[in-house]
Enzyme design. Structure first.
Site, PDB file in Angstrom:
ATOM      1  N   CYS A 135       0.830  -1.204   0.000  1.00  0.00           N
ATOM      2  CA  CYS A 135       0.000   0.000   0.000  1.00  0.00           C
ATOM      3  C   CYS A 135       0.870   1.262   0.000  1.00  0.00           C
ATOM      4  CB  CYS A 135      -0.915  -0.019   1.227  1.00  0.00           C
ATOM      5  SG  CYS A 135      -1.926   1.453   1.382  1.00  0.00           S
ATOM      6  N   CYS A 138      -0.446   4.203   2.095  1.00  0.00           N
ATOM      7  CA  CYS A 138      -0.273   4.039   3.553  1.00  0.00           C
ATOM      8  C   CYS A 138       1.192   4.281   3.954  1.00  0.00           C
ATOM      9  CB  CYS A 138      -0.630   2.626   4.012  1.00  0.00           C
ATOM     10  SG  CYS A 138      -2.104   1.933   3.276  1.00  0.00           S
ATOM     11  N   ASP A 139       2.118   3.732   3.185  1.00  0.00           N
ATOM     12  CA  ASP A 139       3.506   3.644   3.646  1.00  0.00           C
ATOM     13  C   ASP A 139       4.510   4.482   2.851  1.00  0.00           C
ATOM     14  OD1 ASP A 139       2.611   1.776   5.492  1.00  0.00           O
ATOM     15  OD2 ASP A 139       2.915   0.103   4.112  1.00  0.00           O
TER      16      ASP A 139
END
Ligand code: FAD
Ligand code: NAP
Length: 312
Positions: A135, A138-139
């Site tokens: 992701c 997200c990261d």
């Protein structure tokens, strides 16, 4: 013990589930969406969406929030529950077992989507969350001004690779062929982006790291057989998805790969059990196609519940 009874239970609150809930609740049915996490599904893992009409560009989590507001405006409930099984009772009632109790409904719509496929190579699981990610939205921010490797050549790999290119020093896309699968528009953008680099005909064989974090990826060229190590602080894996249908395997409604088979009305072979979105056996898995399926299912579930009431 059965906790609550509904006309329709929608399992999964991604774009498919939320749109089904919108249609069914607007038809005055008593509807609940059950999800094992936050609403939004894969949209929460998507950076920019620019192929959903009405928005020239919108971040995935923002689109999820807007869909949630739409889907609950006519009284559909959103409930926590990880579904483990559906039982069909002798009178046709569907009993849905979850880790948050048992629910009953006249009809069920399965909208559980799919999850990222794993590579299954050494280091992948060990470094998951410590450099291995599925992701970018997200990261990605953890890798500002660092080098990352993206594995895969489909829409996800290239679109999320382009998102990462805004943050990181270099994105090296490792693909097992010498041609991308991704849409042409994404390919054109990727090839024009100075931060995007491509390593063709290569597959990852091991993710390397120290005690704390990822330091690189060992890859193998499929033509020459030669192995080399690419330096990387992060490895983003986008090699497709697998259907989330384990809880429904006893129903025998899937194909060999686990995708649910429906007719054009989103009806499975079991009366009153429908499926929409990515979890279906289908040609194109997108937000638009998930909401398209859901519009049909929302109407068909209304017809089914009316029929069930008439026969009661
Ligand atoms: P999902 O969005 O997968 O939602 C399924 C929901 O079901 C989840 O919330 C999950 O928690 C829940 N669930 C699963 N199992 C259970 C269970 N047992 N019990 C309870 N709940 C459960 N499409 C586009 O059109 N444009 C894009 O730009 C785009 N970008 C993408 C980028 C990435 C990285 C990825 C992976 C996909 C992208 N897609 C894009 C595809 C799009 O996200 C999907 O087609 C769409 O989200 C499918 O919707 P869905 O409702 O079928 O399933
Ligand atoms: P995908 O289309 O299945 O692509 C997976 C990629 O990973 C392919 O390039 C494949 O190579 C490669 N791959 C598969 N297994 C591998 C392995 N073991 N080792 C190395 N490489 C491997 O999956 P996706 O890109 O996640 O897309 C999933 C769905 O979401 C698609 O329907 C897609 O259109 C949709 N989506 C849409 C958008 C958008 O509309 N903007 C964005 C993201 C996703 P090959 O090419 O050789 O098969």
């Amino acid at each position: 013990m059965t906790e609550k009874k509904y006309d329709v239970l929608v399992i999964g609150a991604g774009p498919g589930g939320m749109t089904t809930a919108l249609y069914a609740s607007r038809a005055n049915l008593k509807v609940a969406m059950l999800d094992r996490g936050i609403y939004g599904g894969q949209m929460n893992n998507t950076a920019e969406v620019e192929n959903y009409p009405g928005f020239t560009s919108i971040m995935g989590p923002e689109l999820a929030e807007k869909m949630y507001q739409s889907s609950t405006q006519f009284g559909a409930e959103f409930l926590y529950g990880s579904v483990t099984k559906i039982n069909v009772l002798p009178d046709g009632t569907k009993q849905v077992e979850t880790d948050n109790g048992i629910f009953e409904a006249k009809a069920v719509v399965i909208a559980t989507g799919s999850e990222p496929r794993k590579l299954g190579i050494p280091g992948e699981q060990e470094f998951s969350g410590r450099g291995v990610s599925y992701c970018a939205v997200c990261d990605g921010a953890f890798y500002r001004n660092k080098k990352v490797v993206v594995i895969g050549g489909g829409d996800s790999a290239i679109e999320e690779g382009l998102y990462l290119a805004n943050l990181v020093e270099e994105v090296n896309v490792v693909h097992r062929r010498d041609q991308l699968r991704a849409q042409k528009i994404l390919q054109d953008r990727a090839f024009a982006n100075d931060k995007m680099k491509f390593t063709w005909n290569s597959v990852p064989v091991e993710i390397l790291g120290d005690e704390m974090k990822v330091t690189g990826v060992k890859i193998k060229n499929k033509i020459t057989g030669k192995e080399e190590v690419l330096d990387a602080s992060g490895v983003f894996i986008y090699v497709g998805t697998t259907p989330m249908t384990e809880p429904f395997k006893d129903l025998d409604i899937t194909d060999e790969q686990g995708w649910i088979i429906t007719d054009d009305h989103m009806q499975t072979k079991i009366p009153g059990i429908f499926a929409v979105g990515d979890v279906r056996q289908k040609f194109l898995r997108q937000i638009t196609t998930a909401v398209g399926d859901a519009g049909i299912a929302g109407q068909e579930v209304f017809n089914y519940v009316q029929g069930a009431l008439a026969n009661a």
